[in-house]
Design a protein around this motif. Structure first.
Motif, PDB file in Angstrom:
ATOM      1  N   MET A   1       0.851  -1.170   0.000  1.00  0.00           N
ATOM      2  CA  MET A   1       0.000   0.000   0.000  1.00  0.00           C
ATOM      3  C   MET A   1       0.890   1.224   0.000  1.00  0.00           C
ATOM      4  O   MET A   1       1.829   1.308   0.773  1.00  0.00           O
ATOM      5  N   SER A   2       0.598   2.132  -0.891  1.00  0.00           N
ATOM      6  CA  SER A   2       1.390   3.360  -0.956  1.00  0.00           C
ATOM      7  C   SER A   2       0.529   4.500  -1.470  1.00  0.00           C
ATOM      8  O   SER A   2      -0.528   4.283  -2.033  1.00  0.00           O
ATOM      9  N   VAL A   3       0.996   5.715  -1.225  1.00  0.00           N
ATOM     10  CA  VAL A   3       0.327   6.891  -1.740  1.00  0.00           C
ATOM     11  C   VAL A   3       1.272   7.595  -2.696  1.00  0.00           C
ATOM     12  O   VAL A   3       2.494   7.441  -2.619  1.00  0.00           O
ATOM     13  N   GLY A   4       0.702   8.358  -3.581  1.00  0.00           N
ATOM     14  CA  GLY A   4       1.512   9.117  -4.521  1.00  0.00           C
ATOM     15  C   GLY A   4       0.699  10.267  -5.076  1.00  0.00           C
ATOM     16  O   GLY A   4      -0.519  10.347  -4.886  1.00  0.00           O
ATOM     17  N   PHE A   5       1.376  11.135  -5.746  1.00  0.00           N
ATOM     18  CA  PHE A   5       0.744  12.312  -6.326  1.00  0.00           C
ATOM     19  C   PHE A   5       0.722  12.161  -7.839  1.00  0.00           C
ATOM     20  O   PHE A   5       1.733  11.815  -8.452  1.00  0.00           O
ATOM     21  N   CYS A   6      -0.425  12.396  -8.425  1.00  0.00           N
ATOM     22  CA  CYS A   6      -0.576  12.367  -9.872  1.00  0.00           C
ATOM     23  C   CYS A   6      -1.286  13.648 -10.303  1.00  0.00           C
ATOM     24  O   CYS A   6      -2.162  14.140  -9.600  1.00  0.00           O
ATOM     25  N   ALA A   7      -0.904  14.161 -11.447  1.00  0.00           N
ATOM     26  CA  ALA A   7      -1.539  15.374 -11.965  1.00  0.00           C
ATOM     27  C   ALA A   7      -1.524  15.325 -13.482  1.00  0.00           C
ATOM     28  O   ALA A   7      -0.737  14.595 -14.094  1.00  0.00           O
ATOM     29  N   ASN A   8      -2.398  16.106 -14.057  1.00  0.00           N
ATOM     30  CA  ASN A   8      -2.439  16.216 -15.504  1.00  0.00           C
ATOM     31  C   ASN A   8      -2.715  17.668 -15.870  1.00  0.00           C
ATOM     32  O   ASN A   8      -3.197  18.439 -15.048  1.00  0.00           O
ATOM     33  N   THR A   9      -2.391  18.004 -17.071  1.00  0.00           N
ATOM     34  CA  THR A   9      -2.683  19.333 -17.605  1.00  0.00           C
ATOM     35  C   THR A   9      -3.529  19.158 -18.851  1.00  0.00           C
ATOM     36  O   THR A   9      -3.585  18.067 -19.438  1.00  0.00           O
ATOM     37  N   GLU A  10      -4.171  20.220 -19.252  1.00  0.00           N
ATOM     38  CA  GLU A  10      -4.936  20.164 -20.499  1.00  0.00           C
ATOM     39  C   GLU A  10      -4.004  19.845 -21.672  1.00  0.00           C
ATOM     40  O   GLU A  10      -4.383  19.115 -22.584  1.00  0.00           O
ATOM     41  N   GLU A  11      -2.801  20.379 -21.649  1.00  0.00           N
ATOM     42  CA  GLU A  11      -1.832  20.117 -22.727  1.00  0.00           C
ATOM     43  C   GLU A  11      -1.438  18.643 -22.762  1.00  0.00           C
ATOM     44  O   GLU A  11      -1.381  18.035 -23.847  1.00  0.00           O
ATOM     45  N   SER A  12      -1.160  18.062 -21.590  1.00  0.00           N
ATOM     46  CA  SER A  12      -0.815  16.634 -21.544  1.00  0.00           C
ATOM     47  C   SER A  12      -1.981  15.773 -22.005  1.00  0.00           C
ATOM     48  O   SER A  12      -1.795  14.788 -22.719  1.00  0.00           O
ATOM     49  N   TYR A  13      -3.189  16.146 -21.583  1.00  0.00           N
ATOM     50  CA  TYR A  13      -4.367  15.411 -22.026  1.00  0.00           C
ATOM     51  C   TYR A  13      -4.522  15.494 -23.544  1.00  0.00           C
ATOM     52  O   TYR A  13      -4.747  14.475 -24.206  1.00  0.00           O
ATOM     53  N   ALA A  14      -4.376  16.680 -24.106  1.00  0.00           N
ATOM     54  CA  ALA A  14      -4.513  16.860 -25.560  1.00  0.00           C
ATOM     55  C   ALA A  14      -3.473  16.038 -26.306  1.00  0.00           C
ATOM     56  O   ALA A  14      -3.784  15.400 -27.330  1.00  0.00           O
ATOM     57  N   ASP A  15      -2.237  16.020 -25.817  1.00  0.00           N
ATOM     58  CA  ASP A  15      -1.182  15.224 -26.445  1.00  0.00           C
ATOM     59  C   ASP A  15      -1.516  13.735 -26.394  1.00  0.00           C
ATOM     60  O   ASP A  15      -1.369  13.023 -27.391  1.00  0.00           O
ATOM     61  N   ASP A  49       9.712   9.854  -5.014  1.00  0.00           N
ATOM     62  CA  ASP A  49      10.797   9.764  -4.041  1.00  0.00           C
ATOM     63  C   ASP A  49      10.465  10.520  -2.755  1.00  0.00           C
ATOM     64  O   ASP A  49      10.925  10.156  -1.672  1.00  0.00           O
ATOM     65  N   LEU A  50       9.642  11.548  -2.839  1.00  0.00           N
ATOM     66  CA  LEU A  50       9.256  12.318  -1.658  1.00  0.00           C
ATOM     67  C   LEU A  50       8.315  11.540  -0.744  1.00  0.00           C
ATOM     68  O   LEU A  50       8.150  11.887   0.430  1.00  0.00           O
ATOM     69  N   PHE A  51       7.700  10.496  -1.267  1.00  0.00           N
ATOM     70  CA  PHE A  51       6.762   9.688  -0.496  1.00  0.00           C
ATOM     71  C   PHE A  51       7.380   8.384   0.018  1.00  0.00           C
ATOM     72  O   PHE A  51       6.688   7.575   0.629  1.00  0.00           O
ATOM     73  N   ALA A  52       8.655   8.161  -0.216  1.00  0.00           N
ATOM     74  CA  ALA A  52       9.289   6.883   0.132  1.00  0.00           C
ATOM     75  C   ALA A  52       9.159   6.557   1.619  1.00  0.00           C
ATOM     76  O   ALA A  52       8.792   5.428   1.981  1.00  0.00           O
ATOM     77  N   ARG A  56       6.841   3.511   3.183  1.00  0.00           N
ATOM     78  CA  ARG A  56       7.442   2.434   3.977  1.00  0.00           C
ATOM     79  C   ARG A  56       6.642   2.260   5.279  1.00  0.00           C
ATOM     80  O   ARG A  56       6.317   1.148   5.676  1.00  0.00           O
ATOM     81  N   ASP A  57       6.289   3.386   5.920  1.00  0.00           N
ATOM     82  CA  ASP A  57       5.484   3.331   7.143  1.00  0.00           C
ATOM     83  C   ASP A  57       4.090   2.776   6.872  1.00  0.00           C
ATOM     84  O   ASP A  57       3.540   2.021   7.683  1.00  0.00           O
ATOM     85  N   LEU A  58       3.491   3.147   5.745  1.00  0.00           N
ATOM     86  CA  LEU A  58       2.166   2.647   5.395  1.00  0.00           C
ATOM     87  C   LEU A  58       2.168   1.141   5.165  1.00  0.00           C
ATOM     88  O   LEU A  58       1.243   0.439   5.565  1.00  0.00           O
ATOM     89  N   THR A  59       3.202   0.653   4.528  1.00  0.00           N
ATOM     90  CA  THR A  59       3.320  -0.788   4.297  1.00  0.00           C
ATOM     91  C   THR A  59       3.386  -1.529   5.631  1.00  0.00           C
ATOM     92  O   THR A  59       2.707  -2.539   5.828  1.00  0.00           O
ATOM     93  N   ALA A  60       4.175  -1.016   6.550  1.00  0.00           N
ATOM     94  CA  ALA A  60       4.294  -1.637   7.867  1.00  0.00           C
ATOM     95  C   ALA A  60       2.968  -1.562   8.625  1.00  0.00           C
ATOM     96  O   ALA A  60       2.535  -2.544   9.244  1.00  0.00           O
TER      97      ALA A  60
END
Length: 135
Positions: A1-15, A49-52, A56-60
């Motif tokens: 189990m882990s958390v992370g950040f995801c984001a998108n932009t209109e430009e990335s979506y269009a591409d 890498d900022l969530f490492a 690790r704590d979440l997995t435990a």
């Protein structure tokens, strides 16, 4: 189990939309999938890498809460919603037109978590648009 950040932009979506349209039939549902599925976004797993340490704590913690996983899971989802609510409060103007939500990869609970979080984190017009994404 882990958390992370995801984001998108209109430009990335269009591409992504343009590149997929060359090889796939671009139905409205597929276009919605490309817009709303973090696995298709330009910034999936951004800054992992900022969530490492926390991951690790979440997995435990997940392993330790084997007998009460439902409670652990609920608290984890709420912590992610709270983190995004804090982000929204700190950057209200910059995020005015941005839809924030929590999701889970490969889970039958994903849609319920998304609906819960989108309503807690966004004004009603953004939440409604998100909830109608697949018709």
């Amino acid at each position: 189990m882990s958390v992370g950040f995801c984001a998108n932009t209109e430009e990335s979506y269009a591409d992504k939309h343009a590149s997929e349209a060359k090889i796939e039939n671009m139905s409205p549902d597929y276009a919605a999938y490309l817009r709303w599925a973090p696995a298709e976004w330009g910034y999936e797993g951004f800054g992992d890498d900022l969530f490492a340490d926390i991951n690790r704590d979440l997995t435990a913690a997940s392993a330790a809460s084997e007998n009460d996983f439902a409670v652990y899971f609920h608290h984890l989802i709420q912590a992610m919603i709270d983190a995004l609510a804090h982000l929204r409060a700190e950057r209200t103007q910059a995020l005015e037109a941005v839809t924030l939500f929590v999701t889970i990869s490969d889970s039958e609970a994903a849609q319920a978590v998304e609906r819960q979080s989108v309503h807690q984190l966004n004004r009603s017009t953004l939440a409604a648009e998100f909830c109608q994404r697949f018709g």
